[in-house]
Design a protein around this motif. Structure first.
Motif, PDB file in Angstrom:
ATOM      1  N   ALA A 148       0.817  -1.221   0.000  1.00  0.00           N
ATOM      2  CA  ALA A 148       0.000   0.000   0.000  1.00  0.00           C
ATOM      3  C   ALA A 148       0.850   1.270   0.000  1.00  0.00           C
ATOM      4  O   ALA A 148       0.315   2.369  -0.156  1.00  0.00           O
ATOM      5  CB  ALA A 148      -0.948  -0.001   1.202  1.00  0.00           C
ATOM      6  N   GLN A 149       2.157   1.133   0.151  1.00  0.00           N
ATOM      7  CA  GLN A 149       3.064   2.285   0.150  1.00  0.00           C
ATOM      8  C   GLN A 149       3.568   2.527  -1.279  1.00  0.00           C
ATOM      9  O   GLN A 149       4.378   1.740  -1.783  1.00  0.00           O
ATOM     10  CB  GLN A 149       4.258   2.038   1.069  1.00  0.00           C
ATOM     11  CG  GLN A 149       3.914   1.823   2.510  1.00  0.00           C
ATOM     12  CD  GLN A 149       5.136   1.453   3.341  1.00  0.00           C
ATOM     13  OE1 GLN A 149       6.253   1.349   2.864  1.00  0.00           O
ATOM     14  NE2 GLN A 149       4.902   1.246   4.623  1.00  0.00           N
ATOM     15  N   PRO A 150       3.136   3.588  -1.928  1.00  0.00           N
ATOM     16  CA  PRO A 150       3.570   3.832  -3.308  1.00  0.00           C
ATOM     17  C   PRO A 150       5.098   3.873  -3.463  1.00  0.00           C
ATOM     18  O   PRO A 150       5.632   3.345  -4.439  1.00  0.00           O
ATOM     19  CB  PRO A 150       2.934   5.181  -3.659  1.00  0.00           C
ATOM     20  CG  PRO A 150       1.733   5.257  -2.776  1.00  0.00           C
ATOM     21  CD  PRO A 150       2.150   4.586  -1.489  1.00  0.00           C
ATOM     22  N   PHE A 151       5.800   4.477  -2.514  1.00  0.00           N
ATOM     23  CA  PHE A 151       7.256   4.562  -2.627  1.00  0.00           C
ATOM     24  C   PHE A 151       7.900   3.181  -2.542  1.00  0.00           C
ATOM     25  O   PHE A 151       8.852   2.874  -3.273  1.00  0.00           O
ATOM     26  CB  PHE A 151       7.827   5.498  -1.562  1.00  0.00           C
ATOM     27  CG  PHE A 151       9.282   5.804  -1.762  1.00  0.00           C
ATOM     28  CD1 PHE A 151       9.717   6.483  -2.884  1.00  0.00           C
ATOM     29  CD2 PHE A 151      10.219   5.419  -0.818  1.00  0.00           C
ATOM     30  CE1 PHE A 151      11.068   6.764  -3.075  1.00  0.00           C
ATOM     31  CE2 PHE A 151      11.568   5.698  -1.003  1.00  0.00           C
ATOM     32  CZ  PHE A 151      11.999   6.372  -2.131  1.00  0.00           C
ATOM     33  N   SER A 152       7.378   2.327  -1.680  1.00  0.00           N
ATOM     34  CA  SER A 152       7.906   0.966  -1.571  1.00  0.00           C
ATOM     35  C   SER A 152       7.671   0.184  -2.858  1.00  0.00           C
ATOM     36  O   SER A 152       8.534  -0.597  -3.282  1.00  0.00           O
ATOM     37  CB  SER A 152       7.270   0.240  -0.380  1.00  0.00           C
ATOM     38  OG  SER A 152       7.689   0.838   0.833  1.00  0.00           O
ATOM     39  N   ARG A 153       6.518   0.394  -3.483  1.00  0.00           N
ATOM     40  CA  ARG A 153       6.248  -0.253  -4.782  1.00  0.00           C
ATOM     41  C   ARG A 153       7.226   0.245  -5.834  1.00  0.00           C
ATOM     42  O   ARG A 153       7.749  -0.528  -6.639  1.00  0.00           O
ATOM     43  CB  ARG A 153       4.809  -0.004  -5.236  1.00  0.00           C
ATOM     44  CG  ARG A 153       3.777  -0.812  -4.476  1.00  0.00           C
ATOM     45  CD  ARG A 153       2.419  -0.833  -5.177  1.00  0.00           C
ATOM     46  NE  ARG A 153       1.957   0.455  -5.670  1.00  0.00           N
ATOM     47  CZ  ARG A 153       1.227   1.339  -4.988  1.00  0.00           C
ATOM     48  NH1 ARG A 153       0.853   1.065  -3.740  1.00  0.00           N
ATOM     49  NH2 ARG A 153       0.847   2.478  -5.525  1.00  0.00           N
ATOM     50  N   LEU A 154       7.490   1.565  -5.836  1.00  0.00           N
ATOM     51  CA  LEU A 154       8.422   2.145  -6.792  1.00  0.00           C
ATOM     52  C   LEU A 154       9.805   1.501  -6.663  1.00  0.00           C
ATOM     53  O   LEU A 154      10.453   1.184  -7.665  1.00  0.00           O
ATOM     54  CB  LEU A 154       8.526   3.655  -6.581  1.00  0.00           C
ATOM     55  CG  LEU A 154       9.557   4.389  -7.445  1.00  0.00           C
ATOM     56  CD1 LEU A 154       9.098   4.416  -8.897  1.00  0.00           C
ATOM     57  CD2 LEU A 154       9.789   5.792  -6.922  1.00  0.00           C
ATOM     58  N   LEU A 155      10.244   1.287  -5.433  1.00  0.00           N
ATOM     59  CA  LEU A 155      11.562   0.693  -5.203  1.00  0.00           C
ATOM     60  C   LEU A 155      11.577  -0.815  -5.428  1.00  0.00           C
ATOM     61  O   LEU A 155      12.634  -1.401  -5.628  1.00  0.00           O
ATOM     62  CB  LEU A 155      12.042   0.998  -3.786  1.00  0.00           C
ATOM     63  CG  LEU A 155      12.327   2.469  -3.468  1.00  0.00           C
ATOM     64  CD1 LEU A 155      12.777   2.614  -2.032  1.00  0.00           C
ATOM     65  CD2 LEU A 155      13.359   3.042  -4.417  1.00  0.00           C
ATOM     66  N   GLY A 156      10.411  -1.449  -5.371  1.00  0.00           N
ATOM     67  CA  GLY A 156      10.341  -2.900  -5.519  1.00  0.00           C
ATOM     68  C   GLY A 156      10.666  -3.637  -4.228  1.00  0.00           C
ATOM     69  O   GLY A 156      11.140  -4.782  -4.258  1.00  0.00           O
ATOM     70  N   ALA A 157      10.394  -3.011  -3.089  1.00  0.00           N
ATOM     71  CA  ALA A 157      10.687  -3.632  -1.790  1.00  0.00           C
ATOM     72  C   ALA A 157       9.749  -4.795  -1.516  1.00  0.00           C
ATOM     73  O   ALA A 157       8.611  -4.810  -1.976  1.00  0.00           O
ATOM     74  CB  ALA A 157      10.562  -2.592  -0.676  1.00  0.00           C
ATOM     75  N   ARG A 158      10.258  -5.759  -0.764  1.00  0.00           N
ATOM     76  CA  ARG A 158       9.446  -6.921  -0.369  1.00  0.00           C
ATOM     77  C   ARG A 158       9.818  -7.337   1.045  1.00  0.00           C
ATOM     78  O   ARG A 158      10.981  -7.236   1.453  1.00  0.00           O
ATOM     79  CB  ARG A 158       9.646  -8.065  -1.354  1.00  0.00           C
ATOM     80  CG  ARG A 158      11.067  -8.557  -1.432  1.00  0.00           C
ATOM     81  CD  ARG A 158      11.266  -9.532  -2.602  1.00  0.00           C
ATOM     82  NE  ARG A 158      12.676  -9.878  -2.744  1.00  0.00           N
ATOM     83  CZ  ARG A 158      13.570  -9.186  -3.451  1.00  0.00           C
ATOM     84  NH1 ARG A 158      13.198  -8.105  -4.116  1.00  0.00           N
ATOM     85  NH2 ARG A 158      14.832  -9.573  -3.517  1.00  0.00           N
ATOM     86  N   LEU A 159       8.824  -7.804   1.772  1.00  0.00           N
ATOM     87  CA  LEU A 159       9.052  -8.367   3.102  1.00  0.00           C
ATOM     88  C   LEU A 159       9.293  -9.861   2.946  1.00  0.00           C
ATOM     89  O   LEU A 159       8.471 -10.566   2.351  1.00  0.00           O
ATOM     90  CB  LEU A 159       7.845  -8.134   4.011  1.00  0.00           C
ATOM     91  CG  LEU A 159       7.754  -6.783   4.683  1.00  0.00           C
ATOM     92  CD1 LEU A 159       6.426  -6.640   5.408  1.00  0.00           C
ATOM     93  CD2 LEU A 159       8.896  -6.558   5.644  1.00  0.00           C
TER      94      LEU A 159
END
Length: 145
Positions: A16-27
């Motif tokens: 749900a965090q647009p910036f995290s999606r932009l970076l391609g982050a994953r838990l």
């Protein structure tokens, strides 16, 4: 009783965090007072000398610290502050931020985070460490958890 949200819920929060999606982050891990966040390192995330940009390292620390706190204190949290020490330039294929709770109180959760880069063979190199204080906003202690 452990009523913290599970890994799938935490992944939805990250998504749900647009910036995290932009970076391609994953838990890749979440629970029991710890969280691990990873992202693939591409040229756009590096500085002019080819090392991982310090802002990317700080982003990863911030989110890993907050998710670790969330696994102990519930989902409604805000970063109150963090410090980061860069130990050596980050190079590699993947950035891994592993955070764990040091102490969870009613209004603050203190966590620490190790940030490592992994090469193509999976060998990890510690490049930064961080410590953060995560605030539990007033009125959310135990509520909505």
């Amino acid at each position: 009783m452990n009523d913290t949200p599970g890994l799938e819920f935490a992944r939805k929060v990250l998504e749900a965090q647009p910036f995290s999606r932009l970076l391609g982050a994953r838990l890749t891990a979440f629970g029991d007072g710890a969280a691990t966040l990873e992202l693939d390192l591409r040229d756009e995330l590096r500085q002019q000398n080819g090392f991982v940009h310090g802002g990317v390292l700080c982003y990863a620390a911030d989110n890993a610290l907050t998710f670790a706190a969330g696994s102990a204190a519930g989902p409604r949290l805000l970063t109150a502050g963090l410090t980061i020490d860069y130990l050596q330039p980050g190079q590699g294929a993947v950035l891994r931020a592993h955070a764990q709770v040091v102490r969870a109180g009613r209004s603050r959760v203190v966590c620490r985070c190790d940030l490592s880069t992994l090469d193509d063979a999976g060998t990890a190199t510690l490049c930064a460490v961080a410590q953060g204080t995560i605030a539990v906003p007033e009125g959310t202690n135990g509520a909505d958890r």
